[in-house]
Scaffold this active site. Structure first.
Site, PDB file in Angstrom:
ATOM      1  N   PRO A   2      -9.081 131.289  23.950  1.00  0.00           N
ATOM      2  CA  PRO A   2      -7.766 131.230  24.598  1.00  0.00           C
ATOM      3  C   PRO A   2      -6.700 131.921  23.748  1.00  0.00           C
ATOM      4  O   PRO A   2      -6.624 131.696  22.545  1.00  0.00           O
ATOM      5  CB  PRO A   2      -7.479 129.729  24.689  1.00  0.00           C
ATOM      6  CG  PRO A   2      -8.790 129.050  24.491  1.00  0.00           C
ATOM      7  CD  PRO A   2      -9.611 129.965  23.645  1.00  0.00           C
ATOM      8  N   GLU A   3      -5.919 132.792  24.380  1.00  0.00           N
ATOM      9  CA  GLU A   3      -4.813 133.456  23.699  1.00  0.00           C
ATOM     10  C   GLU A   3      -3.505 132.907  24.281  1.00  0.00           C
ATOM     11  O   GLU A   3      -3.523 131.948  25.047  1.00  0.00           O
ATOM     12  CB  GLU A   3      -4.911 134.979  23.885  1.00  0.00           C
ATOM     13  CG  GLU A   3      -6.216 135.554  23.329  1.00  0.00           C
ATOM     14  CD  GLU A   3      -6.295 137.071  23.457  1.00  0.00           C
ATOM     15  OE1 GLU A   3      -5.238 137.720  23.464  1.00  0.00           O
ATOM     16  OE2 GLU A   3      -7.410 137.597  23.561  1.00  0.00           O
ATOM     17  N   ARG A 133     -17.821 123.597  20.530  1.00  0.00           N
ATOM     18  CA  ARG A 133     -18.121 124.181  19.215  1.00  0.00           C
ATOM     19  C   ARG A 133     -17.230 123.644  18.093  1.00  0.00           C
ATOM     20  O   ARG A 133     -17.416 124.008  16.933  1.00  0.00           O
ATOM     21  CB  ARG A 133     -18.044 125.708  19.303  1.00  0.00           C
ATOM     22  CG  ARG A 133     -19.180 126.267  20.159  1.00  0.00           C
ATOM     23  CD  ARG A 133     -19.102 127.762  20.310  1.00  0.00           C
ATOM     24  NE  ARG A 133     -19.338 128.470  19.063  1.00  0.00           N
ATOM     25  CZ  ARG A 133     -19.273 129.779  18.927  1.00  0.00           C
ATOM     26  NH1 ARG A 133     -18.956 130.524  19.975  1.00  0.00           N
ATOM     27  NH2 ARG A 133     -19.514 130.350  17.782  1.00  0.00           N
ATOM     28  N   ARG A 172       2.098 149.030   6.280  1.00  0.00           N
ATOM     29  CA  ARG A 172       0.759 148.479   6.462  1.00  0.00           C
ATOM     30  C   ARG A 172      -0.299 149.569   6.550  1.00  0.00           C
ATOM     31  O   ARG A 172      -0.192 150.480   7.351  1.00  0.00           O
ATOM     32  CB  ARG A 172       0.725 147.618   7.741  1.00  0.00           C
ATOM     33  CG  ARG A 172       1.675 146.436   7.680  1.00  0.00           C
ATOM     34  CD  ARG A 172       1.229 145.411   6.654  1.00  0.00           C
ATOM     35  NE  ARG A 172      -0.042 144.819   7.049  1.00  0.00           N
ATOM     36  CZ  ARG A 172      -0.149 143.696   7.750  1.00  0.00           C
ATOM     37  NH1 ARG A 172       0.912 143.049   8.139  1.00  0.00           N
ATOM     38  NH2 ARG A 172      -1.334 143.215   8.058  1.00  0.00           N
TER      39      ARG A 172
END
Ligand SMILES: [Zn+2]
Length: 291
Positions: A2-3, A133, A172
């Site tokens: 799930p995001e 899980r 970055r």
């Protein structure tokens, strides 16, 4: 996994089932790595409390109790937060999934994967937190207490800002895909929506983050906001174990343009969608529309 959209859909649909109802008792499974607060402490502290509101920070849910403690909930990979009245094939074992339509199924019965079962004083529908899980997490935060997991989060991805993305990417040395998955840069973006947003912005996931120009960062922020909002509107992506609190499936999986479409034709130009592993995560993109 799930995001942001799935967690936000969960939040909106679980609010009427959770907020304002006095909790009678919480039943838990035995102590395990699922519990960041020992289950006996949870059972003791949550009983007789009422959830006053439910917030979302990135992919975390925070249930605020009437004694100002907060219950931190993370769905992890396979977490399911739902009503005892929900019907969904995603709540059945593989053998039981075979033939029954959701309306033909009996109510879900708490099983060994149901780590929290919340009973209310009003005797109405219970709320279950199930996780096969156990990568999900639950923790009780004392009034005013925070958690490093929350403190590290960047701005919410629904408010993604191009200028902020531009500044965050300058120093970055990582591919832009990895930058988007960094929850300290933007909270809530995961694999599916990063790939979809990159497609909408015309940027390849493997491009060095520092090589994006300002316009591309703005396009990417716009892509992130629009893909997340669209997914929330459609009820999220119902793939693998994700189930919404009322059991209804989302439809965003039908609107994916690149994610998990390797080898299929790009909906814009017809080229075959490619898959590439970046930072141990599979990434999907169109070799023509994205550069
Ligand atoms: Zn294309």
């Amino acid at each position: 996994m799930p995001e942001l959209p799935e967690v936000e859909v969960t939040r909106r649909r679980i609010v009427p089932l959770l907020v304002g109802r006095r909790i009678e008792a919480v039943h838990t499974t035995p102590d395990s790595y699922f519990f960041l607060t020992p289950p006996d402490v949870l059972r003791d502290r949550v009983a007789d409390r009422t959830v006053t509101h439910l917030e979302r920070k990135g992919k975390y849910l925070l249930a605020v109790l009437d004694d100002d403690c907060r219950l931190l909930i993370h769905l992890g990979m396979t977490g399911q937060l739902f009503s005892s009245e929900a019907r969904s094939v995603r709540l059945l074992s593989a053998t039981a999934r075979s033939s029954l339509a959701p309306e033909e199924q009996d109510a879900f019965r708490a099983d060994e994967h149901t780590h929290l079962a919340v009973n209310f004083v009003d005797r109405g529908p219970r709320v279950y937190f199930r996780d096969v899980r156990k990568f999900g997490k639950v923790m009780l935060l004392e009034p005013g207490e925070s958690h490093p997991r929350l403190d590290r989060l960047g701005p919410d991805a629904l408010e993604a800002d191009g200028e902020l993305l531009f500044r965050a990417s300058r120093k970055r040395k990582v591919p832009v895909k990895s930058l988007l998955l960094d929850q300290a840069v933007l909270a809530g973006v995961g694999n599916i929506y990063a790939d979809e947003a990159l497609f909408r912005a015309g940027v390849r996931p493997g491009r060095g983050a520092a090589r994006l120009n300002r316009r591309e960062c703005h396009d990417l922020a716009t892509g992130i906001r629009s893909v997340l909002k669209r997914s929330i509107e459609t009820g999220g992506s119902s793939i693998s174990d994700y189930v919404s609190p009322d059991g209804r499936d989302g439809r965003f999986q039908d609107e994916r343009r690149v994610y998990a479409r390797r080898g299929e034709a790009c909906m814009v130009c017809g080229a075959a969608i490619r898959r590439r592993v970046i930072g141990q995560r599979s990434s999907h993109y169109c070799p023509v529309c994205q550069s």
